[in-house]
Design an enzyme around this catalytic site. Structure first.
Site, short mmCIF file in Angstrom:
data_model
loop_
_atom_site.label_atom_id
_atom_site.label_comp_id
_atom_site.label_asym_id
_atom_site.label_seq_id
_atom_site.Cartn_x
_atom_site.Cartn_y
_atom_site.Cartn_z
N SER A 167 14.37 -8.08 -0.11
CA SER A 167 14.84 -7.31 1.21
C SER A 167 14.09 -8.22 2.46
O SER A 167 14.19 -8.01 3.36
CB SER A 167 13.78 -6.09 1.27
N ASN A 186 -3.90 -4.73 8.65
CA ASN A 186 -3.04 -3.39 9.01
C ASN A 186 -4.39 -2.58 9.31
O ASN A 186 -5.61 -3.23 9.37
CB ASN A 186 -2.15 -3.09 7.83
N LYS A 223 2.04 -11.74 -2.22
CA LYS A 223 1.84 -11.87 -0.69
C LYS A 223 2.18 -13.49 -0.33
O LYS A 223 2.74 -13.42 0.62
CB LYS A 223 0.63 -11.20 -0.16
N GLY A 224 1.59 -14.17 -1.05
CA GLY A 224 1.71 -15.61 -0.70
C GLY A 224 3.20 -16.05 -0.65
O GLY A 224 3.82 -16.52 0.16
N GLU A 271 -4.84 -12.92 -1.96
CA GLU A 271 -4.63 -12.70 -3.42
C GLU A 271 -5.03 -13.87 -4.04
O GLU A 271 -4.49 -14.02 -5.50
CB GLU A 271 -3.23 -12.02 -3.72
N ALA A 287 6.18 -5.52 1.31
CA ALA A 287 6.46 -6.79 1.86
C ALA A 287 6.93 -7.03 3.34
O ALA A 287 7.18 -8.20 4.03
CB ALA A 287 7.54 -7.77 1.01
N ALA A 288 7.04 -5.65 3.98
CA ALA A 288 7.15 -5.67 5.56
C ALA A 288 6.02 -6.55 6.08
O ALA A 288 6.57 -7.38 7.06
CB ALA A 288 7.08 -4.40 5.95
N GLY A 289 4.71 -6.60 5.91
CA GLY A 289 3.66 -7.06 6.41
C GLY A 289 3.64 -8.54 5.98
O GLY A 289 3.52 -9.20 6.86
N ASP A 290 4.34 -8.86 4.94
CA ASP A 290 4.53 -10.32 4.58
C ASP A 290 5.55 -10.98 5.25
O ASP A 290 5.42 -12.03 5.79
CB ASP A 290 4.84 -10.51 2.88
N ASN A 312 3.64 -13.00 -7.62
CA ASN A 312 3.56 -11.99 -8.65
C ASN A 312 4.87 -11.74 -9.20
O ASN A 312 6.09 -11.71 -8.49
CB ASN A 312 2.89 -10.77 -8.02
#
Ligand code: RIB
Length: 310
Positions: free
Chosen positions: A295, A185, A41-42, A141, A253-256, A12
């Site tokens: 980040s 999560n 996410k990907g 997604e 994007a912490a989870g990613d 995205n």
């Protein structure tokens, strides 16, 4: 030669507004800070895995717009292999609006655009790529049919799938049997299990239930409260692994980052608990900066953070 990590998922263009507090209905918040970066996410997971040292092949569709070339160049600069990033015509790249408020927490909406073109037919043509992978890593997604087709294909060729069920959407629950490692999560765990998941105690119950629902290993991520892991190998034993205490400015994007880095550590042969710690360190670095891909930490930064024993 080591086998690659195949990430199948979205990309995205992120339009980010950071503000002191999120607007209430019909309220206008001024003095926000604006930033346009690349996310999805990907893509975030592919970039995180590559920067962490993984050999990453990204399967994705970008659109026909001025962002596509820059996005692909960004993947390559991070070390992601882009041979299977398809350029779609007559459609825009995926777009996300990200609002970041108090505590760095975010509110997100996504227009999938070209990500809708990542169809089962596309993935069916990649049987050899999938068969040769160390792991397949997916999110949610891209179309449901593509997720289910990939799970079928990977199961048929015996390749483990790590699925980050994000965002939470309906799918055929029987497919959970084909998921080697599920990462969710709190809200995603709640949707899947029907339980109210909000802390370590409820996450423990949820991981056990997720295993009963068919997944091999279940991981519930709890942000600053760490991760709860029910591993296939421990047959019902549940472990809590703490997060690293840091000051978060943006959790996007912490989870990613966590998912991408977890798979890298596993592909390197590290034990699950060690891999979770590695992933948590990477996520702790990610939340200290603004934006998704900007980040995402590099391997040297993660190793230094862990070595400092923070
Ligand atoms: O997980 C964060 C990502 O979700 C953002 O980069 C945004 O693009 C959405 O896909």
């Amino acid at each position: 030669m080591t086998k690659p990590i195949v990430v199948i998922g979205s990309s995205n263009v992120d339009f980010i507004m950071k503000m002191d507090h999120l607007p209430a209905r019909d309220e206008t918040v001024t003095d926000a800070e604006f930033m346009q970066t690349f996310g999805g996410k990907g893509a975030n997971q592919a970039v995180a895995a590559a920067r962490a040292g993984g050999d990453v092949v990204f399967v994705n569709c970008v659109g026909e717009d001025p962002y596509a070339d820059k996005m692909v160049a960004g993947f390559e600069a991070s070390g992601v292999r882009t041979d299977y990033v398809f350029r779609e015509t007559g459609v825009a790249s995926g777009t996300a609006l990200v609002m970041i408020g108090e505590g760095g927490h975010n509110y997100l909406s996504v227009a999938p655009g070209a990500n809708r073109r990542l169809t089962p037919e596309r993935v069916e043509g990649l049987r050899d790529l999938i068969a040769g992978a160390a792991y397949v890593l997916m999110q949610f997604e891209i179309p449901r049919e593509t997720i289910e087709c990939t799970l079928d294909l990977a199961a048929a060729v015996g390749v483990p799938v790590v699925w980050n069920y994000a965002p939470a959407k309906p799918f055929d629950r029987a497919q959970l049997e084909k998921v080697a490692i599920l990462i969710v999560n709190e809200p995603e765990a709640s949707v899947l299990t029907g339980l109210e998941v909000s802390d370590r105690v409820s996450a423990r119950v949820a991981t056990v239930k997720l295993r009963e629902m068919g997944v091999g290993t279940a991981i519930v991520t709890l942000g600053e409260q760490g991760s709860v892991v029910a591993a296939r190998e421990t047959r019902g034993g549940v472990k809590h692994i703490p997060a690293f205490p840091v000051q978060a400015i943006d959790t996007t994007a912490a989870g990613d980052t966590y998912c991408g880095c977890l798979v890298v550590a596993l592909a390197e042969g590290k034990a699950l608990e060690v891999a979770v710690r590695f992933a948590s360190a990477a996520a702790a670095l990610c939340v200290q900066k603004l934006g998704a891909q900007p980040s995402t930490p590099w391997r040297s930064e993660i190793d230094a953070f862990l070595k400092d024993g923070v």
